[in-house]
Design a protein around this motif. Structure first.
Motif, PDB file in Angstrom:
ATOM      1  N   LEU A 176       0.769  -1.077   0.095  1.00  0.00           N
ATOM      2  CA  LEU A 176       0.131   0.072  -0.034  1.00  0.00           C
ATOM      3  C   LEU A 176       1.058   1.146  -0.075  1.00  0.00           C
ATOM      4  O   LEU A 176       2.090   1.259   0.607  1.00  0.00           O
ATOM      5  CB  LEU A 176      -0.795   0.085   1.067  1.00  0.00           C
ATOM      6  CG  LEU A 176      -1.850  -1.019   1.383  1.00  0.00           C
ATOM      7  CD1 LEU A 176      -2.680  -1.237   2.498  1.00  0.00           C
ATOM      8  CD2 LEU A 176      -2.701  -1.312  -0.039  1.00  0.00           C
ATOM      9  N   ILE A 177       0.207   2.359  -0.424  1.00  0.00           N
ATOM     10  CA  ILE A 177       1.102   3.770  -0.458  1.00  0.00           C
ATOM     11  C   ILE A 177       0.139   4.621   0.101  1.00  0.00           C
ATOM     12  O   ILE A 177      -0.929   4.922   0.024  1.00  0.00           O
ATOM     13  CB  ILE A 177       1.062   4.110  -2.151  1.00  0.00           C
ATOM     14  CG1 ILE A 177       2.066   2.957  -2.835  1.00  0.00           C
ATOM     15  CG2 ILE A 177       1.692   5.325  -1.987  1.00  0.00           C
ATOM     16  CD1 ILE A 177       2.085   3.377  -4.275  1.00  0.00           C
ATOM     17  N   ASP A 178       0.811   5.361   1.160  1.00  0.00           N
ATOM     18  CA  ASP A 178       0.104   6.486   1.627  1.00  0.00           C
ATOM     19  C   ASP A 178       0.911   7.654   1.219  1.00  0.00           C
ATOM     20  O   ASP A 178       1.965   7.785   1.683  1.00  0.00           O
ATOM     21  CB  ASP A 178       0.182   6.448   3.620  1.00  0.00           C
ATOM     22  CG  ASP A 178      -0.714   7.426   4.033  1.00  0.00           C
ATOM     23  OD1 ASP A 178      -0.812   8.488   3.370  1.00  0.00           O
ATOM     24  OD2 ASP A 178      -0.878   7.497   5.342  1.00  0.00           O
ATOM     25  N   PHE A 212       1.968  -0.322   4.511  1.00  0.00           N
ATOM     26  CA  PHE A 212       2.477   0.705   3.642  1.00  0.00           C
ATOM     27  C   PHE A 212       3.894   0.486   3.477  1.00  0.00           C
ATOM     28  O   PHE A 212       4.615   0.984   4.031  1.00  0.00           O
ATOM     29  CB  PHE A 212       1.980   1.770   4.528  1.00  0.00           C
ATOM     30  CG  PHE A 212       0.413   2.275   4.464  1.00  0.00           C
ATOM     31  CD1 PHE A 212      -0.204   2.656   3.277  1.00  0.00           C
ATOM     32  CD2 PHE A 212      -0.506   1.335   5.339  1.00  0.00           C
ATOM     33  CE1 PHE A 212      -1.583   2.801   3.550  1.00  0.00           C
ATOM     34  CE2 PHE A 212      -1.646   1.608   5.378  1.00  0.00           C
ATOM     35  CZ  PHE A 212      -2.373   2.482   4.531  1.00  0.00           C
ATOM     36  N   THR A 213       4.257   0.214   2.171  1.00  0.00           N
ATOM     37  CA  THR A 213       5.677  -0.239   1.684  1.00  0.00           C
ATOM     38  C   THR A 213       6.302   0.954   1.128  1.00  0.00           C
ATOM     39  O   THR A 213       7.330   1.083   0.834  1.00  0.00           O
ATOM     40  CB  THR A 213       5.604  -1.405   0.726  1.00  0.00           C
ATOM     41  OG1 THR A 213       4.730  -1.225  -0.181  1.00  0.00           O
ATOM     42  CG2 THR A 213       5.220  -2.496   1.494  1.00  0.00           C
ATOM     43  N   THR A 214       5.308   2.071   0.939  1.00  0.00           N
ATOM     44  CA  THR A 214       5.647   3.296   0.273  1.00  0.00           C
ATOM     45  C   THR A 214       4.954   4.493   0.979  1.00  0.00           C
ATOM     46  O   THR A 214       3.781   4.391   1.088  1.00  0.00           O
ATOM     47  CB  THR A 214       5.299   3.339  -1.200  1.00  0.00           C
ATOM     48  OG1 THR A 214       6.234   2.292  -1.815  1.00  0.00           O
ATOM     49  CG2 THR A 214       5.983   4.721  -1.808  1.00  0.00           C
ATOM     50  N   ALA A 217       7.494  -5.149 -11.449  1.00  0.00           N
ATOM     51  CA  ALA A 217       7.343  -4.510 -10.477  1.00  0.00           C
ATOM     52  C   ALA A 217       8.228  -4.744  -9.306  1.00  0.00           C
ATOM     53  O   ALA A 217       8.687  -5.901  -9.240  1.00  0.00           O
ATOM     54  CB  ALA A 217       5.935  -4.366 -10.171  1.00  0.00           C
ATOM     55  N   PHE A 218       8.489  -3.855  -8.437  1.00  0.00           N
ATOM     56  CA  PHE A 218       9.187  -4.038  -7.232  1.00  0.00           C
ATOM     57  C   PHE A 218       8.350  -5.146  -6.404  1.00  0.00           C
ATOM     58  O   PHE A 218       7.173  -5.033  -6.544  1.00  0.00           O
ATOM     59  CB  PHE A 218       9.261  -2.793  -6.234  1.00  0.00           C
ATOM     60  CG  PHE A 218      10.473  -2.045  -6.701  1.00  0.00           C
ATOM     61  CD1 PHE A 218      11.732  -2.143  -6.446  1.00  0.00           C
ATOM     62  CD2 PHE A 218      10.526  -0.818  -7.526  1.00  0.00           C
ATOM     63  CE1 PHE A 218      12.791  -1.507  -7.092  1.00  0.00           C
ATOM     64  CE2 PHE A 218      11.210   0.224  -8.006  1.00  0.00           C
ATOM     65  CZ  PHE A 218      12.779  -0.375  -7.742  1.00  0.00           C
ATOM     66  N   ALA A 219       8.969  -5.945  -5.655  1.00  0.00           N
ATOM     67  CA  ALA A 219       8.596  -7.105  -5.024  1.00  0.00           C
ATOM     68  C   ALA A 219       7.815  -6.395  -3.675  1.00  0.00           C
ATOM     69  O   ALA A 219       8.462  -6.807  -2.558  1.00  0.00           O
ATOM     70  CB  ALA A 219       9.326  -8.300  -4.717  1.00  0.00           C
ATOM     71  N   ASP A 220       6.910  -5.757  -3.562  1.00  0.00           N
ATOM     72  CA  ASP A 220       6.307  -5.004  -2.497  1.00  0.00           C
ATOM     73  C   ASP A 220       4.946  -5.780  -2.551  1.00  0.00           C
ATOM     74  O   ASP A 220       3.907  -5.431  -3.237  1.00  0.00           O
ATOM     75  CB  ASP A 220       5.912  -3.471  -2.584  1.00  0.00           C
ATOM     76  CG  ASP A 220       7.358  -2.727  -2.459  1.00  0.00           C
ATOM     77  OD1 ASP A 220       8.242  -3.433  -2.441  1.00  0.00           O
ATOM     78  OD2 ASP A 220       7.394  -1.623  -2.418  1.00  0.00           O
ATOM     79  N   VAL A 221       4.760  -6.567  -1.389  1.00  0.00           N
ATOM     80  CA  VAL A 221       3.412  -7.728  -1.564  1.00  0.00           C
ATOM     81  C   VAL A 221       3.094  -7.459  -0.108  1.00  0.00           C
ATOM     82  O   VAL A 221       3.558  -7.915   0.741  1.00  0.00           O
ATOM     83  CB  VAL A 221       3.911  -9.081  -2.210  1.00  0.00           C
ATOM     84  CG1 VAL A 221       2.523  -9.842  -2.175  1.00  0.00           C
ATOM     85  CG2 VAL A 221       4.757  -8.986  -3.533  1.00  0.00           C
TER      86      VAL A 221
END
Length: 442
Positions: A89-91, A136-138, A403-407
């Motif tokens: 997720l991105i905040d 929230f990885t970003t 894509a970046f491996a943000d899972v």
């Protein structure tokens, strides 16, 4: 008879070694592939769930997804059972260097007046971890509130592996004008710190933007409105700050560096100047009228609405501050609906830091859905849409090759019930598992 060979002095040997042919380093071992398996996953368009959920990762990137993805023979398989795989997720609106503005804890002022930078940085470190453990990885951190370039330091520490945290897009100090940001209300002969960099005139505005960009700002944050109050007719009034010439200078400089400008703007004159001056995102947008919404659609201006925060810490009912707080929420709801229905591009943001980091970040999803946004659209606002705003389309906010491996993984179906996003038991960032409270490894 030749003279005996004398052994070289140790210093000469060291000097000679500097110029000796370098030994060939052994090639780095290829990263072991990781395969995530779950009952379901979000499709690449962010519109529906597909089964089963399979994501194949090598290093920091995704290489294959979906039911047809083949698991390499040497892969480490992480089986997550009856869960749903989603992009990290991105905040897009956070404040790592704020810890809420509760009057019982001294409000905003105490953070600048009594808490040293080292103390605030330590708490920002905890906030960064808090964001990551909630999936929230970003984040886009929209200014440090008097902590200078502290967000750059937090970003460097995360990127260097010294502390856990999300990928950070920084905005450093932010920019406003004289009379346009706290601290305020102190004796005029006392020089108090300010939460933003204050400028007057287009020359100072451009210089401030250059200073922040030079220090590594990914975005420039500008305050286009400041105080707000309810007038005699019951309307919400928002004090404008920067002039059109000032915001144009900032936007021109930032765009020349291929950076973007985020503008805090509630409504009125300040909002109009933000739109005319070239802002890339409107933060909050409490009172967007029809012409403003149409202009945003035409220009491609993003809205980061931060809804939930406006229902917190209301002053006593009937007081000027209490009337203001309730009016902000009252005008925000139709403004958000107006923007959504007109097709304004919306990115998820919470203003966390403006409220305590101890509260759940995902509460914003519930408010968005209550005000008419579908769960799928709300989720996209925090994944692929926010990634597009950050110029990371296809790299962040999507489960797709490259894509970046943000899972992350959640229990249940977030497209049916966004409350599933409130608990995130599995978090991976850049191909590394940060949290797994689900099932097993093999």
């Amino acid at each position: 008879m030749p003279p005996p060979v004398r052994p070289l002095h140790a210093g000469l040997l060291a000097f000679a070694a500097l110029f000796a042919p370098a030994a060939r380093a052994a090639p780095a071992a290829a990263p072991v592939p990781i395969v995530l398996k779950a009952a379901r996953m979000l499709d690449a368009r962010g519109e529906k769930l597909i089964s089963p959920g399979i994501v194949v990762i090598r290093g920091e990137r995704i290489v294959a997804v979906g039911p047809g993805a083949n698991a390499p023979q040497d892969a480490q398989v992480v089986s997550l059972g009856d869960a749903t795989l989603l992009p990290g997720l991105i905040d897009a609106h956070t404040h790592l260097f704020l810890q809420g503005e509760s009057p019982e804890e001294g409000g905003y002022d105490v953070q600048l007046l009594k808490q040293g930078i080292a103390f605030r940085a330590a708490r920002a470190t905890a906030a960064a971890r808090r964001a990551l453990e909630q999936g929230f990885t970003t984040i886009r951190d929209v200014e440090t509130e008097g902590a200078g370039y502290g967000d750059i330091g937090i970003k460097q520490a995360i990127d260097g592996g010294y502390i856990p945290g999300p990928r950070v897009f920084t905005s450093t100090r932010a920019i406003s004008t004289t009379g346009g940001y706290p601290l305020e209300g102190y004796a005029p002969e006392i020089d108090v710190p300010k939460g933003a960099q204050l400028i007057d005139g287009p020359v100072e505005a451009r210089k401030a933007a250059r200073e922040q960009l030079e220090q590594g700002a990914d975005w420039i944050k500008v305050y286009m409105t400041h105080r707000s109050w309810v007038d005699k007719e019951g309307n919400l009034v928002s004090q404008p700050t920067l002039t059109l010439e000032e915001i144009k200078a900032i936007a021109d400089e930032a765009h020349g560096w291929k950076r973007k400008v985020a503008c805090h703007a509630y409504g009125g004159i300040g909002l109009q100047r933000a739109l005319d001056g070239g802002c890339d995102s409107i933060e909050h947008g409490l009172e967007l009228n029809g012409p403003a919404v149409a202009q945003m659609v035409k220009q491609g201006t993003w809205l980061c609405p931060t809804l939930a925060v406006y229902y917190k810490l209301w002053a006593a009912e009937g007081t000027p501050a209490g009337k203001r707080d309730r009016k902000r929420a009252a005008v925000h709801e139709p403004s958000f609906r107006r923007a959504m229905e007109a097709g304004v591009k919306i990115a998820f943001g919470t203003d966390v830091g403006g409220f305590s980091w101890s509260e759940p970040i995902a509460q914003e999803f519930g408010v968005m859905v209550r005000l008419g946004m579908s769960p799928a659209a709300a989720l996209r606002s925090a994944t692929s849409a926010a990634a597009e705003m950050l110029d990371k389309k296809g790299e962040l906010g999507v489960l797709a090759p490259g894509a970046f491996a943000d899972v992350i993984a959640v229990r249940g179906d977030p497209l049916a019930d966004v409350s599933a996003l409130g608990t995130v038991p599995f978090v991976m960032k850049n191909g590394a598992v940060f949290r797994n409270d689900l099932v097993e490894h093999r």
